[in-house]
Motif scaffolding. Structure first.
Motif, PDB file in Angstrom:
ATOM      1  N   PHE A  29      -7.536  61.999  92.278  1.00  0.00           N
ATOM      2  CA  PHE A  29      -6.266  61.726  91.601  1.00  0.00           C
ATOM      3  C   PHE A  29      -5.679  61.754  90.236  1.00  0.00           C
ATOM      4  CE2 PHE A  29      -3.591  57.839  90.579  1.00  0.00           C
ATOM      5  CZ  PHE A  29      -2.256  57.951  90.949  1.00  0.00           C
ATOM      6  N   ALA A  30      -5.128  62.313  89.861  1.00  0.00           N
ATOM      7  CA  ALA A  30      -4.745  63.255  88.499  1.00  0.00           C
ATOM      8  C   ALA A  30      -4.076  61.606  87.816  1.00  0.00           C
ATOM      9  CB  ALA A  30      -4.011  64.259  88.902  1.00  0.00           C
ATOM     10  N   ILE A  31      -4.376  62.112  86.346  1.00  0.00           N
ATOM     11  CA  ILE A  31      -4.021  61.249  84.908  1.00  0.00           C
ATOM     12  C   ILE A  31      -4.074  62.137  84.408  1.00  0.00           C
ATOM     13  CG2 ILE A  31      -3.780  58.603  84.079  1.00  0.00           C
ATOM     14  CD1 ILE A  31      -6.021  57.293  86.728  1.00  0.00           C
ATOM     15  N   GLY A  32      -2.604  62.480  84.185  1.00  0.00           N
ATOM     16  CA  GLY A  32      -2.255  62.797  82.949  1.00  0.00           C
ATOM     17  C   GLY A  32      -3.534  64.512  83.074  1.00  0.00           C
ATOM     18  N   ASP A  33      -4.404  64.789  82.391  1.00  0.00           N
ATOM     19  CA  ASP A  33      -5.215  66.158  82.376  1.00  0.00           C
ATOM     20  C   ASP A  33      -6.657  65.444  83.184  1.00  0.00           C
ATOM     21  OD1 ASP A  33      -2.980  67.853  81.561  1.00  0.00           O
ATOM     22  OD2 ASP A  33      -3.873  67.493  79.188  1.00  0.00           O
ATOM     23  N   ALA A  34      -6.581  64.420  83.034  1.00  0.00           N
ATOM     24  CA  ALA A  34      -8.570  64.280  84.024  1.00  0.00           C
ATOM     25  C   ALA A  34      -7.694  63.620  85.589  1.00  0.00           C
ATOM     26  CB  ALA A  34      -8.623  62.781  83.374  1.00  0.00           C
ATOM     27  N   THR A  35      -8.977  63.670  85.804  1.00  0.00           N
ATOM     28  CA  THR A  35      -8.725  63.218  87.629  1.00  0.00           C
ATOM     29  C   THR A  35      -9.882  62.521  87.999  1.00  0.00           C
ATOM     30  OG1 THR A  35      -8.165  65.911  88.070  1.00  0.00           O
ATOM     31  CG2 THR A  35      -9.559  64.641  89.792  1.00  0.00           C
TER      32      THR A  35
ATOM     33  N   SER B 284       7.147  30.573 107.269  1.00  0.00           N
ATOM     34  CA  SER B 284       7.252  31.659 106.519  1.00  0.00           C
ATOM     35  C   SER B 284       6.558  32.048 105.164  1.00  0.00           C
ATOM     36  CB  SER B 284       8.082  32.637 107.024  1.00  0.00           C
ATOM     37  OG  SER B 284       7.535  34.225 107.350  1.00  0.00           O
ATOM     38  N   GLY B 285       5.335  32.786 105.405  1.00  0.00           N
ATOM     39  CA  GLY B 285       4.570  33.168 103.584  1.00  0.00           C
ATOM     40  C   GLY B 285       3.456  34.020 103.925  1.00  0.00           C
ATOM     41  N   THR B 286       3.089  34.405 102.441  1.00  0.00           N
ATOM     42  CA  THR B 286       2.215  35.282 102.641  1.00  0.00           C
ATOM     43  C   THR B 286       0.928  35.177 101.047  1.00  0.00           C
ATOM     44  OG1 THR B 286       0.673  37.882 103.127  1.00  0.00           O
ATOM     45  CG2 THR B 286       3.061  37.666 102.295  1.00  0.00           C
ATOM     46  N   THR B 287      -0.196  35.762 101.782  1.00  0.00           N
ATOM     47  CA  THR B 287      -0.949  35.645 100.122  1.00  0.00           C
ATOM     48  C   THR B 287      -0.743  37.342 100.194  1.00  0.00           C
ATOM     49  OG1 THR B 287      -2.862  36.302 100.786  1.00  0.00           O
ATOM     50  CG2 THR B 287      -2.435  33.703 101.015  1.00  0.00           C
ATOM     51  N   LEU B 288      -0.933  37.452  98.483  1.00  0.00           N
ATOM     52  CA  LEU B 288      -0.917  38.702  98.570  1.00  0.00           C
ATOM     53  C   LEU B 288      -1.801  38.761  96.918  1.00  0.00           C
ATOM     54  CD1 LEU B 288       0.783  41.490  98.167  1.00  0.00           C
ATOM     55  CD2 LEU B 288       1.819  41.118  96.552  1.00  0.00           C
ATOM     56  N   THR B 289      -2.865  40.091  97.123  1.00  0.00           N
ATOM     57  CA  THR B 289      -3.970  40.142  96.208  1.00  0.00           C
ATOM     58  C   THR B 289      -3.888  41.691  96.575  1.00  0.00           C
ATOM     59  OG1 THR B 289      -5.957  39.533  95.250  1.00  0.00           O
ATOM     60  CG2 THR B 289      -5.904  40.030  97.647  1.00  0.00           C
ATOM     61  N   GLY B 290      -4.370  42.090  94.633  1.00  0.00           N
ATOM     62  CA  GLY B 290      -4.311  43.238  95.054  1.00  0.00           C
ATOM     63  C   GLY B 290      -4.584  44.055  93.530  1.00  0.00           C
ATOM     64  N   VAL B 291      -5.060  45.332  93.630  1.00  0.00           N
ATOM     65  CA  VAL B 291      -5.131  46.814  92.458  1.00  0.00           C
ATOM     66  C   VAL B 291      -4.578  47.799  92.850  1.00  0.00           C
ATOM     67  CG1 VAL B 291      -7.361  45.834  91.808  1.00  0.00           C
ATOM     68  CG2 VAL B 291      -6.953  47.727  93.195  1.00  0.00           C
ATOM     69  N   ALA B 292      -3.909  47.932  91.821  1.00  0.00           N
ATOM     70  CA  ALA B 292      -3.399  49.008  91.265  1.00  0.00           C
ATOM     71  C   ALA B 292      -3.421  50.046  89.857  1.00  0.00           C
ATOM     72  CB  ALA B 292      -1.581  48.747  91.469  1.00  0.00           C
ATOM     73  N   ILE B 293      -3.711  51.375  89.966  1.00  0.00           N
ATOM     74  CA  ILE B 293      -3.774  51.969  89.288  1.00  0.00           C
ATOM     75  C   ILE B 293      -2.694  52.286  88.254  1.00  0.00           C
ATOM     76  CG2 ILE B 293      -4.763  54.692  88.249  1.00  0.00           C
ATOM     77  CD1 ILE B 293      -6.171  54.586  90.476  1.00  0.00           C
ATOM     78  N   VAL B 294      -2.359  52.210  86.866  1.00  0.00           N
ATOM     79  CA  VAL B 294      -1.471  51.992  86.137  1.00  0.00           C
ATOM     80  C   VAL B 294      -2.180  52.768  85.133  1.00  0.00           C
ATOM     81  CG1 VAL B 294      -0.286  50.189  86.979  1.00  0.00           C
ATOM     82  CG2 VAL B 294      -2.042  49.790  84.920  1.00  0.00           C
ATOM     83  N   ASP B 295      -0.972  53.609  84.467  1.00  0.00           N
ATOM     84  CA  ASP B 295      -0.744  54.085  83.071  1.00  0.00           C
ATOM     85  C   ASP B 295      -0.178  53.255  82.152  1.00  0.00           C
ATOM     86  OD1 ASP B 295      -1.870  56.109  81.163  1.00  0.00           O
ATOM     87  OD2 ASP B 295      -0.993  58.143  81.773  1.00  0.00           O
ATOM     88  N   ILE B 296      -0.526  52.868  80.772  1.00  0.00           N
ATOM     89  CA  ILE B 296      -0.600  52.317  80.154  1.00  0.00           C
ATOM     90  C   ILE B 296       0.607  52.602  78.322  1.00  0.00           C
ATOM     91  CG2 ILE B 296      -0.422  50.534  78.746  1.00  0.00           C
ATOM     92  CD1 ILE B 296      -1.003  48.856  80.600  1.00  0.00           C
ATOM     93  N   ASP B 297       1.452  52.918  78.435  1.00  0.00           N
ATOM     94  CA  ASP B 297       1.974  53.915  77.174  1.00  0.00           C
ATOM     95  C   ASP B 297       0.733  53.277  75.624  1.00  0.00           C
ATOM     96  OD1 ASP B 297       3.627  55.486  78.068  1.00  0.00           O
ATOM     97  OD2 ASP B 297       4.832  54.861  77.387  1.00  0.00           O
ATOM     98  N   GLY B 298      -0.040  53.867  75.082  1.00  0.00           N
ATOM     99  CA  GLY B 298      -1.376  53.711  74.281  1.00  0.00           C
ATOM    100  C   GLY B 298      -2.102  52.722  74.369  1.00  0.00           C
ATOM    101  N   ALA B 299      -2.333  52.280  75.386  1.00  0.00           N
ATOM    102  CA  ALA B 299      -3.461  51.757  76.015  1.00  0.00           C
ATOM    103  C   ALA B 299      -3.947  52.717  76.813  1.00  0.00           C
ATOM    104  CB  ALA B 299      -3.357  50.623  76.456  1.00  0.00           C
ATOM    105  N   GLY B 300      -4.010  53.409  77.632  1.00  0.00           N
ATOM    106  CA  GLY B 300      -4.595  54.271  78.769  1.00  0.00           C
ATOM    107  C   GLY B 300      -4.563  53.682  80.192  1.00  0.00           C
ATOM    108  N   PRO B 301      -4.911  54.427  80.988  1.00  0.00           N
ATOM    109  CA  PRO B 301      -5.305  54.369  82.224  1.00  0.00           C
ATOM    110  C   PRO B 301      -5.731  52.770  82.694  1.00  0.00           C
ATOM    111  CG  PRO B 301      -6.552  56.116  81.942  1.00  0.00           C
ATOM    112  CD  PRO B 301      -6.064  55.709  80.785  1.00  0.00           C
ATOM    113  N   HIS B 302      -5.449  52.215  83.372  1.00  0.00           N
ATOM    114  CA  HIS B 302      -6.494  50.584  83.619  1.00  0.00           C
ATOM    115  C   HIS B 302      -5.872  50.048  84.923  1.00  0.00           C
ATOM    116  CE1 HIS B 302      -6.111  50.073  79.095  1.00  0.00           C
ATOM    117  NE2 HIS B 302      -6.533  48.785  79.354  1.00  0.00           N
ATOM    118  N   TRP B 303      -7.037  49.209  85.336  1.00  0.00           N
ATOM    119  CA  TRP B 303      -7.215  48.794  87.492  1.00  0.00           C
ATOM    120  C   TRP B 303      -5.871  47.264  86.245  1.00  0.00           C
ATOM    121  CZ3 TRP B 303      -7.825  50.494  91.613  1.00  0.00           C
ATOM    122  CH2 TRP B 303      -8.380  51.692  91.528  1.00  0.00           C
TER     123      TRP B 303
END
Length: 281
Positions: free
Chosen positions: A7-13, A99-118
């Motif tokens: 998975f590419a994030i900028g110039d890194a994989t 009707s309802g549901t729980t929701l739990t998750g993780v996402a790869i995000v790229d934050i300006d000035g802070a770099g990639p995060h979960w």
């Protein structure tokens, strides 16, 4: 089945290994759980409302994230919007029945000035765990009646497992027109493993048993690379232990090459982006 991909994030994989598995369990006749395991999102949703209502609620929530998937890291604000859109989708299912549901998750995000995060997020009592190779740490906080009693010191975590209100959820998608998720940012670095699950897993296996299965799986996988995924192994163990509810597990492991991201770039978080909610002690 386990998927391995870059998975590419900028110039890194970033090297990713992930899998998801779901089972109706040994008692229920219908599976109301749904999951997504595809970059940049990994999600578990546990529907409630009975039969088609719960199934449709969880699927509707997961489909919101599936529709906005791209081949790049997500934007943190877009993840927050997706959570609200998922809530709106479940609210829109109301026809006089619960009707309802729980929701739990993780996402790869790229934050300006802070770099990639979960970016991890949670609504309800499905869980997200972080495994560091030795210790299993619950990242999310259960939104449940028994968790509130534990926090207040009224009961112990052991009492919560058998308490008559253990199935009462205090926050869920579809319950209100606006939803407030818990959100955390975890710098993306080294090797990290996240485990997401519906409460069908944690009703049958405590954290120590889950950790033991992870260690056993890693040992077996070294001998049998084509064997079952960790998600399949955990689900199978929960069903064998009683399977009183639907059981769903998603596991994602990331490995960042050394020096791929400047560590200094991932330390400071932008307080204007979101409130950093930490797990209770």
């Amino acid at each position: 089945m386990e998927t391995r991909e870059d998975f590419a994030i900028g110039d890194a994989t970033v090297r990713l290994r992930h899998a998801g598995h779901s089972h109706v369990g040994a008692v229920r006749s219908n599976n109301e759980d749904s999951f997504l395991a595809a970059p940049p999102f990994w999600i578990v949703a546990d529907g409630m409302g009975g039969h088609a209502h719960g199934d449709l609620a969880s699927r509707s929530a997961v489909e919101v994230f599936d529709r906005i998937r791209t081949e790049a890291a997500a934007n943190a604000r877009s993840v927050l919007r997706a959570i609200q859109d998922a809530n709106a989708a479940v609210v829109g299912l109301r026809d006089g029945a619960l009707s309802g549901t729980t929701l739990t998750g993780v996402a790869i995000v790229d934050i300006d000035g802070a770099g990639p995060h979960w970016m991890t997020f949670n609504v309800g009592d499905s869980r997200t765990y972080l495994w560091d190779g030795r210790r299993l740490e619950q990242q999310s906080i259960d939104h449940s009646a028994v968790q509130e009693l534990v926090d207040a010191g009224v009961i112990t975590p052991e009492d919560a497992a058998v308490h008559p209100q253990r199935n009462v959820v205090t926050r869920a998608l579809g319950a209100e027109d606006e939803i407030e998720p818990d959100v955390w940012l975890v710098p993306l670095r080294g090797r990290q493993t996240f485990l997401l699950c519906s409460d069908g897993l944690t009703k049958e296996l405590d954290d120590d048993e889950i950790a033991r299965i992870i260690v056993f799986h890693d040992q077996q996988a070294a001998r049998e690379p084509e064997g079952p995924s960790l998600a399949e192994r955990l689900v199978g163990a929960a069903v064998a232990a009683g399977g009183r509810d639907n059981v769903t597990v998603v596991v994602v492991e990331s490995e960042v090459p050394e020096g791929a991201f400047d560590p200094e770039e991932t330390i400071d978080r932008d307080p204007r982006l979101l409130e950093d909610t930490m797990p209770r002690a």
